[in-house]
Scaffold this motif. Structure first.
Motif, PDB file in Angstrom:
ATOM      1  N   VAL A 250      25.979  46.621  26.286  1.00 27.42           N
ATOM      2  CA  VAL A 250      26.112  47.500  27.457  1.00 27.42           C
ATOM      3  C   VAL A 250      24.794  47.616  28.217  1.00 27.42           C
ATOM      4  N   ASN A 251      23.673  47.457  27.515  1.00 26.76           N
ATOM      5  CA  ASN A 251      22.377  47.509  28.199  1.00 26.76           C
ATOM      6  C   ASN A 251      22.068  46.219  28.943  1.00 26.76           C
ATOM      7  N   ALA A 252      22.823  45.153  28.637  1.00 25.61           N
ATOM      8  CA  ALA A 252      22.617  43.873  29.334  1.00 25.61           C
ATOM      9  C   ALA A 252      23.345  43.821  30.671  1.00 25.61           C
ATOM     10  N   TYR A 253      24.166  44.819  30.954  1.00 23.70           N
ATOM     11  CA  TYR A 253      24.911  44.847  32.217  1.00 23.70           C
ATOM     12  C   TYR A 253      24.156  45.716  33.225  1.00 23.70           C
ATOM     13  N   PRO A 254      23.568  45.125  34.262  1.00 22.81           N
ATOM     14  CA  PRO A 254      22.757  45.896  35.214  1.00 22.81           C
ATOM     15  C   PRO A 254      23.584  46.510  36.337  1.00 22.81           C
ATOM     16  N   TRP A 255      22.984  47.473  36.997  1.00 25.91           N
ATOM     17  CA  TRP A 255      23.591  48.035  38.206  1.00 25.91           C
ATOM     18  C   TRP A 255      23.665  46.956  39.283  1.00 25.91           C
ATOM     19  N   PRO A 256      24.670  47.013  40.152  1.00 26.53           N
ATOM     20  CA  PRO A 256      24.709  46.097  41.298  1.00 26.53           C
ATOM     21  C   PRO A 256      23.484  46.299  42.193  1.00 26.53           C
ATOM     22  N   ARG A 257      23.078  45.230  42.853  1.00 22.58           N
ATOM     23  CA  ARG A 257      21.846  45.271  43.644  1.00 22.58           C
ATOM     24  C   ARG A 257      21.907  46.321  44.754  1.00 22.58           C
ATOM     25  N   GLY A 258      23.064  46.441  45.410  1.00 17.46           N
ATOM     26  CA  GLY A 258      23.165  47.420  46.492  1.00 17.46           C
ATOM     27  C   GLY A 258      22.964  48.847  46.003  1.00 17.46           C
ATOM     28  N   ALA A 262      19.901  51.473  46.953  1.00 19.72           N
ATOM     29  CA  ALA A 262      20.175  52.825  47.446  1.00 19.72           C
ATOM     30  C   ALA A 262      19.502  53.863  46.544  1.00 19.72           C
ATOM     31  N   TYR A 263      19.564  53.648  45.241  1.00 16.03           N
ATOM     32  CA  TYR A 263      18.932  54.561  44.285  1.00 16.03           C
ATOM     33  C   TYR A 263      17.418  54.567  44.458  1.00 16.03           C
ATOM     34  N   ALA A 264      16.833  53.380  44.653  1.00 18.81           N
ATOM     35  CA  ALA A 264      15.383  53.280  44.831  1.00 18.81           C
ATOM     36  C   ALA A 264      14.942  53.968  46.119  1.00 18.81           C
ATOM     37  N   THR A 265      15.713  53.806  47.181  1.00 24.93           N
ATOM     38  CA  THR A 265      15.382  54.451  48.448  1.00 24.93           C
ATOM     39  C   THR A 265      15.460  55.964  48.330  1.00 24.93           C
ATOM     40  N   ALA A 266      16.502  56.456  47.673  1.00 26.47           N
ATOM     41  CA  ALA A 266      16.673  57.904  47.528  1.00 26.47           C
ATOM     42  C   ALA A 266      15.590  58.531  46.653  1.00 26.47           C
ATOM     43  N   ASN A 268      12.396  57.124  46.244  1.00 29.81           N
ATOM     44  CA  ASN A 268      11.084  56.593  46.641  1.00 29.81           C
ATOM     45  C   ASN A 268      10.508  55.635  45.605  1.00 29.81           C
ATOM     46  N   ILE A 269      11.359  54.717  45.128  1.00 33.76           N
ATOM     47  CA  ILE A 269      10.944  53.713  44.152  1.00 33.76           C
ATOM     48  C   ILE A 269      10.805  52.376  44.862  1.00 33.76           C
ATOM     49  N   THR A 270       9.689  51.701  44.610  1.00 27.12           N
ATOM     50  CA  THR A 270       9.462  50.396  45.216  1.00 27.12           C
ATOM     51  C   THR A 270      10.155  49.320  44.392  1.00 27.12           C
ATOM     52  N   VAL A 271      10.997  48.561  45.043  1.00 27.19           N
ATOM     53  CA  VAL A 271      11.725  47.493  44.359  1.00 27.19           C
ATOM     54  C   VAL A 271      10.891  46.219  44.394  1.00 27.19           C
ATOM     55  N   LEU A 276      15.107  45.048  40.671  1.00 29.77           N
ATOM     56  CA  LEU A 276      14.932  46.111  39.684  1.00 29.77           C
ATOM     57  C   LEU A 276      16.133  46.106  38.749  1.00 29.77           C
ATOM     58  N   PHE A 277      15.865  45.979  37.452  1.00 30.52           N
ATOM     59  CA  PHE A 277      16.929  45.925  36.458  1.00 30.52           C
ATOM     60  C   PHE A 277      17.137  47.320  35.883  1.00 30.52           C
ATOM     61  N   ILE A 278      18.316  47.897  36.162  1.00 31.76           N
ATOM     62  CA  ILE A 278      18.682  49.198  35.600  1.00 31.76           C
ATOM     63  C   ILE A 278      19.978  49.018  34.830  1.00 31.76           C
ATOM     64  N   SER A 279      19.948  49.319  33.537  1.00 36.34           N
ATOM     65  CA  SER A 279      21.117  49.107  32.686  1.00 36.34           C
ATOM     66  C   SER A 279      22.164  50.195  32.892  1.00 36.34           C
ATOM     67  N   HIS A 280      23.409  49.799  32.788  1.00 36.69           N
ATOM     68  CA  HIS A 280      24.481  50.781  32.778  1.00 36.69           C
ATOM     69  C   HIS A 280      24.438  51.619  31.499  1.00 36.69           C
ATOM     70  N   GLY A 281      24.350  50.943  30.370  1.00 34.00           N
ATOM     71  CA  GLY A 281      24.502  51.651  29.097  1.00 34.00           C
ATOM     72  C   GLY A 281      25.959  52.007  28.863  1.00 34.00           C
ATOM     73  N   PHE A 282      26.205  52.831  27.859  1.00 30.88           N
ATOM     74  CA  PHE A 282      27.582  53.226  27.551  1.00 30.88           C
ATOM     75  C   PHE A 282      28.160  54.068  28.679  1.00 30.88           C
ATOM     76  N   ALA A 283      29.389  53.753  29.072  1.00 26.54           N
ATOM     77  CA  ALA A 283      30.084  54.556  30.066  1.00 26.54           C
ATOM     78  C   ALA A 283      30.559  55.858  29.438  1.00 26.54           C
ATOM     79  N   ILE A 284      30.570  56.914  30.224  1.00 23.37           N
ATOM     80  CA  ILE A 284      30.994  58.224  29.723  1.00 23.37           C
ATOM     81  C   ILE A 284      32.414  58.190  29.168  1.00 23.37           C
ATOM     82  N   PRO A 285      33.382  57.506  29.819  1.00 28.85           N
ATOM     83  CA  PRO A 285      34.736  57.457  29.226  1.00 28.85           C
ATOM     84  C   PRO A 285      34.758  56.849  27.829  1.00 28.85           C
TER      85      PRO A 285
END
Length: 435
Positions: A250-258, A262-266, A268-271, A276-285
């Motif tokens: 689950v940590n090998a699955y990254p967030w989509p680039r878009g 958007a997360y980095a802009t909100a 103030n993170i420089t991509v 930028l690789f951000i893992s999903h991790g385990f889904a809440i469901p």
């Protein structure tokens, strides 16, 4: 204290291994079937040109989320079927509770609490689960205290609750749901991330070791036969290895680039140029399903309630003569089934970000199939929670794989129906072999 009897020394190496580790042969069969499905779809896709996308972190992550709502209800269906009943209404109950929750959080609560109030999702979830419990209690009362067969009550419920769901919103789709509520359905923000997944994985490994240690200690206290120490170590290694493998997946699955941008802009993170690789991790469901599975397993194996359930399924007349209030137990079992259907409605509607009239259609068939494939006998008295969850994963894997390789919906229905019949046939063969 180990097995030194002649029976323990005889037999093939595999037989001695299974006897020493006490691994359920049905569990091995389901895992084998699951691996066959996964690799079969993957190589079919690779050979015939669609890239073999099944065995990828993205698909397996989505598969785990898609399995959650069916798996949650399948854990309750085990109790229903073990006691020689059936519940055909769970899909309709899911749809009705989802519609109730949708109307509540979209049309009612914002008027009193304000749009985006942090208590909206909490109240919505509680009301949805209470609504499911009330419906299940009513059906259980009709079955237990009015003597109407469960098949008829829940078949009628399937039609009644589906009609109520349509009338409650006039056939409209209710959307979008509260943003906090939507997190319960998964997605990039509806997951715990890399750090949270490692924490969950470590806690799960500690739990596996603790369960093995406490189980061995309990056997010693009651002078029961112990597993060999190598078998205990083997089970601990396999259990923890599976958990760590799931965390890595689950940590090998990254967030989509878009979404990352958007997360980095909100924030103030420089991509960086490479992204930028951000893992999903385990889904809440998925974590909700795991929590339900643990709770239901404890309920079935460590409590008087669970012993009564198996006693009723084994012989209802003998259970009643032994002093078990079978009617009250039946009512509670259906109430619990209704509550779990309500919780599944939370996950399903949150994942869809809306409540629709199509939500939960045919889910009752998948839930029953998951329980049966997982080893729950329609003759009653036999069933496991982990088996039902694995059965749900098998069913969802079949459906997802057929979608990926482009099978028509009609073909999917044929396959699912054939698998259900085959599962019942194999269950009959297994019970005859055991006898």
């Amino acid at each position: 204290m180990s097995d030194t009897s002649p029976q323990g020394q005889n037999g093939s190496p595999l037989t001695r291994f299974l006897r020493a580790t006490e691994i359920d042969t049905r569990l091995l069969g389901m895992i084998g079937a699951l691996m066959l499905i996964w690799f079969g779809f993957h190589f079919y896709g690779a050979i015939f040109g669609n890239g073999g996308y099944f065995l990828t972190p993205r698909n397996l992550w989505n598969l785990s989320v898609q399995t959650s709502s069916i798996g949650i209800m399948a854990t309750g269906m085990v109790l229903v079927i073990v006691t020689r009943n059936i519940d055909l209404s769970v899909g309709a109950v899911l749809g009705l509770t989802a519609m109730i929750m949708g109307i509540l959080q979209v049309n009612i609560l914002p008027q009193y609490l304000g749009l985006g109030h942090p208590m909206i999702w909490v109240i919505t979830v509680v009301v949805g689960m209470i609504a499911g419990t009330i419906i299940g209690t009513f059906q259980g009362w009709l079955i237990a205290y009015r003597g109407i067969p469960a098949f008829i009550v829940t078949l009628g419920g399937l039609l009644v609750w589906r009609g109520c769901a349509f009338l409650s919103a006039g056939g409209r789709t209710i959307s979008p749901v509260d943003p906090s509520f939507a997190l319960l359905g998964g997605g990039p923000y509806g997951a715990v991330g890399e750090t949270g997944s490692w924490i969950a994985g470590i806690l799960a490994c500690v739990g596996v070791v603790w369960m093995l240690h406490s189980g061995r200690k309990l056997r010693q206290e009651h002078d029961f036969k112990l597993r060999p120490m190598w078998a205990e170590v083997f089970l601990a290694v396999v259990g923890c290895g599976t958990i760590i493998g799931a965390v890595l997946l689950v940590n090998a699955y990254p967030w989509p680039r878009g979404i990352v941008n958007a997360y980095a802009t909100a924030n103030n993170i420089t991509v960086p140029p490479e992204g930028l690789f951000i893992s999903h991790g385990f889904a809440i469901p998925v974590l909700i399903l795991v929590a339900v599975g643990i709770f239901m397993t404890i309920l079935m194996t460590r409590t008087r309630f669970g012993r009564y359930v198996f006693a009723i399924g084994g012989n209802p007349e003998a259970a009643a003569l032994a002093g078990i209030n079978t009617k009250w137990m039946t009512l509670k079992i259906f109430a619990l089934m209704g509550m779990l259907a309500g919780l599944a409605g939370v996950v399903a509607s949150a994942r869809l970000n809306s409540a629709t009239n199509a939500l939960g259609v045919f889910d009752e068939l998948y839930v029953i199939a998951a329980a049966v494939i997982g080893g729950t006998s329609l003759a009653g008295g036999v069933g496991t929670i982990y088996g039902a969850i694995l059965g749900a994963l098998v069913m969802q894997s079949l459906q997802t794989g057929m979608v990926l390789i482009g099978f028509d919906t009609s073909v999917q229905q044929i396959v699912v129906g054939s698998v259900l019949v085959l599962a019942v046939y194999l269950d009959n063969l297994y019970r005859k072999t055991v006898k």
